[in-house]
Design an enzyme around this catalytic site. Sequence first.
Site, short mmCIF file in Angstrom:
data_model
loop_
_atom_site.label_atom_id
_atom_site.label_comp_id
_atom_site.label_asym_id
_atom_site.label_seq_id
_atom_site.Cartn_x
_atom_site.Cartn_y
_atom_site.Cartn_z
N LYS A 223 -9.88 13.14 7.95
CA LYS A 223 -9.36 12.77 9.28
C LYS A 223 -9.36 13.99 10.18
CE LYS A 223 -6.13 9.06 7.96
NZ LYS A 223 -6.77 7.95 8.68
N LYS B 183 0.86 -1.19 0.00
CA LYS B 183 0.00 0.00 0.00
C LYS B 183 0.90 1.23 0.00
CE LYS B 183 -3.16 2.63 3.02
NZ LYS B 183 -4.04 2.66 4.21
N ASP C 43 -2.45 10.25 3.25
CA ASP C 43 -3.84 9.87 3.49
C ASP C 43 -4.50 10.93 4.36
OD1 ASP C 43 -6.25 8.66 3.90
OD2 ASP C 43 -5.50 7.06 5.21
N ASP D 147 1.65 6.43 5.44
CA ASP D 147 0.70 5.49 4.85
C ASP D 147 1.26 4.82 3.58
OD1 ASP D 147 -1.67 4.29 5.47
OD2 ASP D 147 -2.91 5.64 4.25
N ARG E 252 -7.68 -0.33 1.20
CA ARG E 252 -8.23 -1.60 0.71
C ARG E 252 -8.74 -1.47 -0.72
NH1 ARG E 252 -12.40 -1.86 5.63
NH2 ARG E 252 -10.69 -0.73 6.57
N ASP F 193 -11.98 7.22 3.92
CA ASP F 193 -10.74 7.00 4.66
C ASP F 193 -10.35 5.52 4.69
OD1 ASP F 193 -8.51 7.69 6.10
OD2 ASP F 193 -9.55 7.99 8.00
N GLU G 86 -9.42 3.76 2.31
CA GLU G 86 -8.99 3.84 0.91
C GLU G 86 -7.95 2.79 0.55
OE1 GLU G 86 -7.60 5.50 3.30
OE2 GLU G 86 -5.54 4.98 2.84
N1 BES Z 1 -4.08 4.71 6.85
C1 BES Z 1 -5.17 4.47 7.69
C2 BES Z 1 -4.87 3.50 8.83
C3 BES Z 1 -3.90 4.00 9.89
C4 BES Z 1 -4.37 4.65 11.00
C5 BES Z 1 -2.55 3.75 9.75
C6 BES Z 1 -3.48 5.11 11.95
C7 BES Z 1 -1.67 4.18 10.71
C8 BES Z 1 -2.12 4.85 11.81
C9 BES Z 1 -6.34 3.90 6.91
O1 BES Z 1 -6.43 4.31 5.61
C10 BES Z 1 -7.58 4.36 7.62
O2 BES Z 1 -7.78 5.52 7.70
N2 BES Z 1 -8.33 3.41 8.12
C11 BES Z 1 -9.51 3.71 8.84
C12 BES Z 1 -10.55 2.69 8.45
C13 BES Z 1 -11.92 3.02 8.90
C14 BES Z 1 -12.45 4.23 8.19
C15 BES Z 1 -12.79 1.84 8.65
C16 BES Z 1 -9.21 3.62 10.34
O3 BES Z 1 -8.39 2.78 10.73
O4 BES Z 1 -9.76 4.41 11.09
ZN ZN Z 2 -4.62 4.85 4.67
ZN ZN Z 3 -7.45 6.17 5.36
#
Ligand code: BES
Ligand code: ZN
Ligand code: ZN
Length: 468
Positions: free
Chosen positions: A244, A232, A237, A255, A318, A314, A316
């Site tokens: 966020k 990824k 992000d 990310d 996946r 967010d 994204e």
């Molecule tokens: N890149 C983030 C995950 C992340 C969070 C990595 C904190 C490192 C530190 C990912 O894209 C994301 O934002 N995931 C969301 C998913 C949710 C919206 C289902 C998350 O983990 O909050």
């Molecule tokens: Zn991300």
């Molecule tokens: Zn994200």
Amino acid sequence: MNIELLNKDLGLPSGNVEVEFLTLDKLENEKQKKSLKKMGFKAEQDALCFLNEKQFLACGVEDMSANNIRSATTVAIKHLKSMNYTSASFNVEKSNIRAIIEGLILGGYEFNTYKSKPKKHKLKNIHLLNSDISSLQKEFQEAVIVAEATCFTRDIVNTAPDDIHPPELAKVAKNLAKENGLECRVLNEKALKKEKCEAMLAVGRASRHESQLIHLSYKPKNAKKIISLVGKGLTYDSGGLSLKPATSMVSMKMDKAGACAVLGLMKAVSELKLDVEVHGFIGAVENMIGGDAYKPDDVLKSRSGTTIEVRNTDAEGRLVLADVLDYAQDKVKADYLFDFATLTGACMVALGQYTTGVMGHSNRLKHDLSKAASRSGELTASLPFNKHLKKQIKSEIADICNISNKPYGGAITAGLFLDTFIHEENKNKWLHFDIAGSAYTESPWDCNTYGATGSGVRFMSEFLKSIK
Ligand code: BES
Ligand code: ZN
Ligand code: ZN
């Protein structure tokens, strides 16, 4: 800093600091015992005691395990760098040479790209001493290659998002290919449209930088196995329209850590000259906001044909991986397929920030991976799939939804989302690594300094080295 493996019987330059690891037991037999005791040294893990008149640095360790030696070496190298000494020596053996090298290179790592006046260190030479250096040469070289590849990964992750955006990440890959004799193919947005990578393209639509799919290959003659690594590569992000909060956005340059781990691994395998064929696939995308941004409620048709209801922009990573995984499986018939992604905050909730979450169907593969990870010193733990969690990503209007309808098990539901895009014949060949916690830290731990850790590079190098 120059690290050399030297014959123990040769003399050392004057001004050299001798470093020794001491357990409580060993302290009793130590010739410097009196002076050390007088200074209150109790050989506690990571405690240091410096005897100036003897040019001797004692490092406390609980026991002589590789994990404790690596940690103590990290403390020692940071201390030595802060002093005026120009050279230091360590006695090394087969059982600890890798841990010492990791402590020195990874624990001594600094990221100074943006410092106008980086700290200067006097420490120039590290001597690793043994009376039979030929027996340690291979271990020495391999450890240096993997540690340096890990630092290469860290450097890219740490670089600011305006300096490493998707086209720039593609340049980094092309340079690596040139230097290490790899093949490199890059698909820009026009090529991605032809490939029907609509999920990946949607994520990058509001960015001023074009999304890129990068494919690197290392193809030695007579390879024993074929491995595909997928990363990824969200160079930033922001969360997209499901923006966020301000404090969660800080550090989201990391990310791209999955992609950078893949780059570091391509560097490592080619320098180790492993006899396995390795392909690295990277989805390099920037998730931004704007009038052109993809939205919650959009339905995307992924490369595989599976339709995805977007309920949160967010989630994204996946979406990008859905297309890159499908592309990777079509292009290369691999024996193993591994993906690396800073995919979910939920993985950190489940396992803490130090541990990589491992998901997949094959217990055998998870077991072998966990053994390799233990040898490498990286922390991993398995998060189990189940059919009940799979139901949580059902969609009423499309084939699948990009978020779960329940607040629990988020790392696993993300893994199960990816599973939808794993072809039937590859189910037992695939593992997903959620490195959201382990890839980046603002509080140093073990041999990890502030910022990117390079997680994934060490455990996967170890796994690839062990392939028969
Ligand atoms: N890149 C983030 C995950 C992340 C969070 C990595 C904190 C490192 C530190 C990912 O894209 C994301 O934002 N995931 C969301 C998913 C949710 C919206 C289902 C998350 O983990 O909050
Ligand atoms: Zn991300
Ligand atoms: Zn994200």
